[in-house]
Write an enzyme that holds these catalytic residues in place. Structure first.
Site, PDB file in Angstrom:
ATOM      1  N   ASP A  22      25.900  52.458  34.877  1.00  0.00           N
ATOM      2  CA  ASP A  22      27.170  52.648  35.590  1.00  0.00           C
ATOM      3  C   ASP A  22      26.916  53.297  36.940  1.00  0.00           C
ATOM      4  N   ALA A  52      31.277  46.402  33.819  1.00  0.00           N
ATOM      5  CA  ALA A  52      31.423  47.046  35.129  1.00  0.00           C
ATOM      6  C   ALA A  52      32.222  46.140  36.060  1.00  0.00           C
ATOM      7  N   SER A 100      38.673  47.180  38.805  1.00  0.00           N
ATOM      8  CA  SER A 100      39.606  46.659  37.800  1.00  0.00           C
ATOM      9  C   SER A 100      41.093  46.793  38.146  1.00  0.00           C
ATOM     10  N   THR A 103      31.517  43.731  43.922  1.00  0.00           N
ATOM     11  CA  THR A 103      31.210  44.224  42.560  1.00  0.00           C
ATOM     12  C   THR A 103      31.368  43.128  41.521  1.00  0.00           C
ATOM     13  N   THR A 141      39.296  38.994  31.729  1.00  0.00           N
ATOM     14  CA  THR A 141      40.704  39.339  31.622  1.00  0.00           C
ATOM     15  C   THR A 141      41.584  38.102  31.450  1.00  0.00           C
ATOM     16  N   ASP A 142      42.770  38.301  30.891  1.00  0.00           N
ATOM     17  CA  ASP A 142      43.725  37.178  30.788  1.00  0.00           C
ATOM     18  C   ASP A 142      44.293  36.794  32.153  1.00  0.00           C
ATOM     19  N   GLU A 143      44.108  37.674  33.167  1.00  0.00           N
ATOM     20  CA  GLU A 143      44.711  37.403  34.476  1.00  0.00           C
ATOM     21  C   GLU A 143      44.114  36.174  35.160  1.00  0.00           C
ATOM     22  N   TYR A 147      41.869  40.507  42.667  1.00  0.00           N
ATOM     23  CA  TYR A 147      41.185  40.970  41.441  1.00  0.00           C
ATOM     24  C   TYR A 147      40.941  39.796  40.490  1.00  0.00           C
ATOM     25  N   LYS A 186      46.743  53.204  36.397  1.00  0.00           N
ATOM     26  CA  LYS A 186      47.331  52.103  35.635  1.00  0.00           C
ATOM     27  C   LYS A 186      48.653  52.566  35.033  1.00  0.00           C
ATOM     28  N   ARG A 244      53.852  42.227  30.014  1.00  0.00           N
ATOM     29  CA  ARG A 244      52.434  42.311  29.686  1.00  0.00           C
ATOM     30  C   ARG A 244      52.283  42.389  28.171  1.00  0.00           C
ATOM     31  N   ARG A 283      54.962  44.746  43.693  1.00  0.00           N
ATOM     32  CA  ARG A 283      53.565  44.418  44.010  1.00  0.00           C
ATOM     33  C   ARG A 283      53.542  43.025  44.656  1.00  0.00           C
ATOM     34  N   GLY A 298      52.705  39.351  45.226  1.00  0.00           N
ATOM     35  CA  GLY A 298      52.201  38.283  44.335  1.00  0.00           C
ATOM     36  C   GLY A 298      52.237  38.665  42.860  1.00  0.00           C
TER      37      GLY A 298
HETATM   38  P1  NAD Z   1      37.530  50.881  34.754  1.00  0.00           P
HETATM   39  O1  NAD Z   1      37.932  50.685  36.174  1.00  0.00           O
HETATM   40  O2  NAD Z   1      38.144  51.956  33.952  1.00  0.00           O
HETATM   41  O3  NAD Z   1      35.943  51.102  34.678  1.00  0.00           O
HETATM   42  C1  NAD Z   1      35.043  50.352  35.428  1.00  0.00           C
HETATM   43  C2  NAD Z   1      33.659  50.980  35.284  1.00  0.00           C
HETATM   44  O4  NAD Z   1      32.736  50.183  36.043  1.00  0.00           O
HETATM   45  C3  NAD Z   1      33.584  52.401  35.846  1.00  0.00           C
HETATM   46  O5  NAD Z   1      32.841  53.236  34.972  1.00  0.00           O
HETATM   47  C4  NAD Z   1      32.841  52.225  37.170  1.00  0.00           C
HETATM   48  O6  NAD Z   1      32.099  53.367  37.551  1.00  0.00           O
HETATM   49  C5  NAD Z   1      31.931  51.044  36.848  1.00  0.00           C
HETATM   50  N1  NAD Z   1      31.549  50.299  38.065  1.00  0.00           N
HETATM   51  C6  NAD Z   1      32.369  49.851  39.047  1.00  0.00           C
HETATM   52  N2  NAD Z   1      31.652  49.272  40.024  1.00  0.00           N
HETATM   53  C7  NAD Z   1      30.350  49.335  39.630  1.00  0.00           C
HETATM   54  C8  NAD Z   1      29.132  48.901  40.210  1.00  0.00           C
HETATM   55  N3  NAD Z   1      29.104  48.306  41.416  1.00  0.00           N
HETATM   56  N4  NAD Z   1      27.973  49.115  39.531  1.00  0.00           N
HETATM   57  C9  NAD Z   1      27.985  49.728  38.318  1.00  0.00           C
HETATM   58  N5  NAD Z   1      29.103  50.187  37.745  1.00  0.00           N
HETATM   59  C10 NAD Z   1      30.277  49.992  38.385  1.00  0.00           C
HETATM   60  O7  NAD Z   1      37.728  49.454  34.070  1.00  0.00           O
HETATM   61  P2  NAD Z   1      38.289  49.074  32.620  1.00  0.00           P
HETATM   62  O8  NAD Z   1      39.753  49.059  32.662  1.00  0.00           O
HETATM   63  O9  NAD Z   1      37.579  49.863  31.616  1.00  0.00           O
HETATM   64  O10 NAD Z   1      37.798  47.556  32.529  1.00  0.00           O
HETATM   65  C11 NAD Z   1      36.477  47.244  32.091  1.00  0.00           C
HETATM   66  C12 NAD Z   1      36.294  45.733  32.130  1.00  0.00           C
HETATM   67  O11 NAD Z   1      37.249  45.091  31.277  1.00  0.00           O
HETATM   68  C13 NAD Z   1      36.485  45.116  33.510  1.00  0.00           C
HETATM   69  O12 NAD Z   1      35.533  44.100  33.665  1.00  0.00           O
HETATM   70  C14 NAD Z   1      37.892  44.546  33.471  1.00  0.00           C
HETATM   71  O13 NAD Z   1      38.012  43.446  34.327  1.00  0.00           O
HETATM   72  C15 NAD Z   1      38.004  44.132  32.015  1.00  0.00           C
HETATM   73  N6  NAD Z   1      39.368  44.142  31.443  1.00  0.00           N
HETATM   74  C16 NAD Z   1      40.155  45.252  31.573  1.00  0.00           C
HETATM   75  C17 NAD Z   1      41.421  45.259  30.964  1.00  0.00           C
HETATM   76  C18 NAD Z   1      42.320  46.461  31.061  1.00  0.00           C
HETATM   77  O14 NAD Z   1      43.460  46.371  30.635  1.00  0.00           O
HETATM   78  N7  NAD Z   1      41.875  47.587  31.567  1.00  0.00           N
HETATM   79  C19 NAD Z   1      41.854  44.128  30.260  1.00  0.00           C
HETATM   80  C20 NAD Z   1      41.010  43.019  30.161  1.00  0.00           C
HETATM   81  C21 NAD Z   1      39.754  43.039  30.752  1.00  0.00           C
HETATM   82  O1  DAU Z   2      45.932  41.792  31.822  1.00  0.00           O
HETATM   83  C1  DAU Z   2      44.718  42.495  31.864  1.00  0.00           C
HETATM   84  C2  DAU Z   2      44.681  43.361  33.098  1.00  0.00           C
HETATM   85  O2  DAU Z   2      45.576  44.439  32.861  1.00  0.00           O
HETATM   86  C3  DAU Z   2      43.291  43.883  33.429  1.00  0.00           C
HETATM   87  O3  DAU Z   2      42.456  42.802  33.743  1.00  0.00           O
HETATM   88  C4  DAU Z   2      43.344  44.850  34.604  1.00  0.00           C
HETATM   89  O4  DAU Z   2      42.068  45.408  34.836  1.00  0.00           O
HETATM   90  C5  DAU Z   2      44.317  45.968  34.272  1.00  0.00           C
HETATM   91  O5  DAU Z   2      44.454  46.833  35.383  1.00  0.00           O
HETATM   92  C6  DAU Z   2      45.676  45.386  33.902  1.00  0.00           C
HETATM   93  O6  DAU Z   2      46.328  44.787  35.039  1.00  0.00           O
HETATM   94  P1  DAU Z   2      47.890  45.002  35.340  1.00  0.00           P
HETATM   95  O7  DAU Z   2      48.119  44.781  36.778  1.00  0.00           O
HETATM   96  O8  DAU Z   2      48.712  44.246  34.384  1.00  0.00           O
HETATM   97  O9  DAU Z   2      48.005  46.578  34.956  1.00  0.00           O
HETATM   98  P2  DAU Z   2      48.770  47.798  35.654  1.00  0.00           P
HETATM   99  O10 DAU Z   2      48.696  48.944  34.690  1.00  0.00           O
HETATM  100  O11 DAU Z   2      48.316  48.024  37.038  1.00  0.00           O
HETATM  101  O12 DAU Z   2      50.263  47.283  35.696  1.00  0.00           O
HETATM  102  C7  DAU Z   2      50.961  46.907  34.514  1.00  0.00           C
HETATM  103  C8  DAU Z   2      52.336  46.405  34.928  1.00  0.00           C
HETATM  104  O13 DAU Z   2      53.096  47.506  35.434  1.00  0.00           O
HETATM  105  C9  DAU Z   2      52.302  45.391  36.061  1.00  0.00           C
HETATM  106  O14 DAU Z   2      53.357  44.459  35.876  1.00  0.00           O
HETATM  107  C10 DAU Z   2      52.571  46.223  37.319  1.00  0.00           C
HETATM  108  C11 DAU Z   2      53.475  47.323  36.802  1.00  0.00           C
HETATM  109  N1  DAU Z   2      53.357  48.645  37.473  1.00  0.00           N
HETATM  110  C12 DAU Z   2      52.114  49.163  37.624  1.00  0.00           C
HETATM  111  C13 DAU Z   2      51.945  50.395  38.218  1.00  0.00           C
HETATM  112  C14 DAU Z   2      50.562  50.982  38.420  1.00  0.00           C
HETATM  113  C15 DAU Z   2      54.477  49.329  37.856  1.00  0.00           C
HETATM  114  O15 DAU Z   2      55.624  48.856  37.687  1.00  0.00           O
HETATM  115  N2  DAU Z   2      54.320  50.552  38.433  1.00  0.00           N
HETATM  116  C16 DAU Z   2      53.092  51.129  38.645  1.00  0.00           C
HETATM  117  O16 DAU Z   2      53.020  52.246  39.208  1.00  0.00           O
END
Ligand code: NAD
Ligand code: DAU
Length: 350
Positions: free
Chosen positions: A34, A83, A86, A101, A131-133, A156, A195, A220, A287, A289
């Site tokens: 990391d 990594a 995100s 990245t 991700t599902d996105e 993203y 988030k 979501r 947001r 888009g």
């Molecule tokens: P996060 O942002 O919490 O963590 C990302 C980690 O990657 C951090 O520890 C960061 O230090 C490390 N990182 C970033 N850039 C790096 C680099 N250049 N080299 C090495 N390490 C690096 O992310 P998360 O929410 O835990 O998501 C993890 C993975 O799962 C991502 O690939 C994301 O796309 C995917 N994902 C996330 C969600 C979600 O809801 N959070 C859902 C589906 C998929």
């Molecule tokens: O679907 C999987 C994805 O979920 C992951 O791939 C991403 O890494 C993760 O960040 C997440 O993406 P979202 O954009 O869906 O998550 P976020 O928590 O940023 O936002 C969730 C929903 O809430 C989205 O519709 C935007 C809205 N939102 C978000 C924030 C941060 C708000 O209304 N207010 C806020 O302040």
């Protein structure tokens, strides 16, 4: 002894995956690779940092030489690649960081794995977490399946789609053993408070406005993070190379309904009058888009690998709120950026 490199293990989902593997597989050597960006926090792994089968390696996946040397040092049998940059909102203000990245970083890992494993792919696996996105946005009906055409709509999701395509291309062109899984929104302990859910918990706790984008009508599909980690474990061990698995919670919520639910939980936990937390809800500019709806069809992983979510949303939300209220120091340090000063001192030569 098997060696597995888990990238992004100091982040939200990565830390749950690292903990699960370190605890459940004492015969594996788990290397957490990391960079420790703003989203990476070693405090997420305090409870397992002294386990004999755990190693932390600070490295940036964008730095090709660094990645090759870490791979040569540990000679891994498997990679679980989490990594990434995100956060969608950050990708809108700074897309290039996401390309570097998520795309260049993934190619560097693929090249290092291909180089190391070229003579014998037996027993090796590159497992890419996506991700599902990447599937775009749904209307009121329908679900994303593994066959849904890619239609990423934010920098993203475009960068994640690019990385998925590259993983498939390395599998097809070079025969590199690879699997991809695409998961819906995760929630739970250790999620960075940018988030929606942890941001809202933090704001409600300090009686600050809860920013809801647009009219809060976006939908979501929420999954508790440990259920995702369990799916990753199963796919890593029983998934088939060349396959994709969708993972979802079967748990769709309109943002505004979710926030109301969270406010009720917070009122109860903080002994506040009913409705006090909800009075903080503030509708703000949407947001750019903003995808309307994500919903995952998880039937493939359920049928083929026997996975299913185990934590229902009410329980999961309570557990999450309890964790943030109990771990005030973690939250304050993350919000203030205090933990970054420690890393700068500790890793000043990297
Ligand atoms: P996060 O942002 O919490 O963590 C990302 C980690 O990657 C951090 O520890 C960061 O230090 C490390 N990182 C970033 N850039 C790096 C680099 N250049 N080299 C090495 N390490 C690096 O992310 P998360 O929410 O835990 O998501 C993890 C993975 O799962 C991502 O690939 C994301 O796309 C995917 N994902 C996330 C969600 C979600 O809801 N959070 C859902 C589906 C998929
Ligand atoms: O679907 C999987 C994805 O979920 C992951 O791939 C991403 O890494 C993760 O960040 C997440 O993406 P979202 O954009 O869906 O998550 P976020 O928590 O940023 O936002 C969730 C929903 O809430 C989205 O519709 C935007 C809205 N939102 C978000 C924030 C941060 C708000 O209304 N207010 C806020 O302040």
């Amino acid at each position: 002894m098997k060696t597995i490199i888990i990238t992004g293990g100091a982040g939200f989902i990565g830390s749950h995956v690292v903990r699960r593997f370190v605890k459940n597989y004492p015969n594996y050597r788990i290397v957490n690779l990391d960079k420790l960006t703003y989203a990476g926090n070693l405090k997420n792994l305090k409870d397992i940092e002294n386990f004999p089968n755990y190693i932390f390696e600070k490295a940036d996946i964008v730095e090709e030489e660094m990645i090759f040397s870490v791979f040569k040092k540990y000679n891994p049998d498997g990679i679980i690649h989490l990594a990434a940059e995100s956060h969608v909102d950050r990708s809108i203000s700074n897309p290039k960081e996401f390309i570097l990245t998520n795309i260049v970083g993934t190619v560097n890992l693929l090249n290092a794995a291909k180089f190391l494993w070229q003579d014998n792919y037996n027993g090796k696996l590159f497992y890419h977490i996506s991700t599902d996105e990447v599937y775009g946005s749904l209307g009121e009906d329908g679900y994303f399946t593994e066959e849904t055409p890619y239609d990423p709509r934010s920098p993203y999701s475009a960068s994640k789609a690019g990385s998925d395509h590259l993983v498939r291309a390395y599998n097809h062109t070079y025969g590199l053993p690879a699997i991809i899984s695409n998961c819906s929104n995760n929630y739970g302990p250790n999620q960075f408070p940018e988030k929606l859910i942890p941001l809202a918990i933090n704001n409600i706790k300090s009686m600050k406005p809860i920013p809801v984008y647009g009219k809060g009508e976006n939908i979501r599909d929420w999954l508790y993070v440990e259920d995702h980690a369990a799916a990753i474990d199963l796919i890593f061990h029983q998934g088939k190379s060349g396959e994709t698995y969708n993972i979802g919670g079967n748990n769709e919520w309109k943002n505004i309904d979710l926030i109301h639910k969270l406010c009720e939980v917070m009122d109860k936990k903080l002994n506040r009058a009913r409705g006090k937390s909800a009075s903080l809800i503030t509708f703000v500019k949407d947001r750019a888009g903003h995808d309307l709806r994500y919903a995952i069809d998880s039937s493939k992983i359920m049928k083929e690998l026997g996975w299913k979510p185990t934590v229902n949303f009410e329980q999961g939300l309570e557990k999450t709120v309890d964790w943030y209220l109990l771990n005030e120091e973690w939250l304050n340090e993350v919000v203030s950026g205090e933990y970054r000063k420690y890393y700068e001192l500790m890793y000043k030569n990297r």
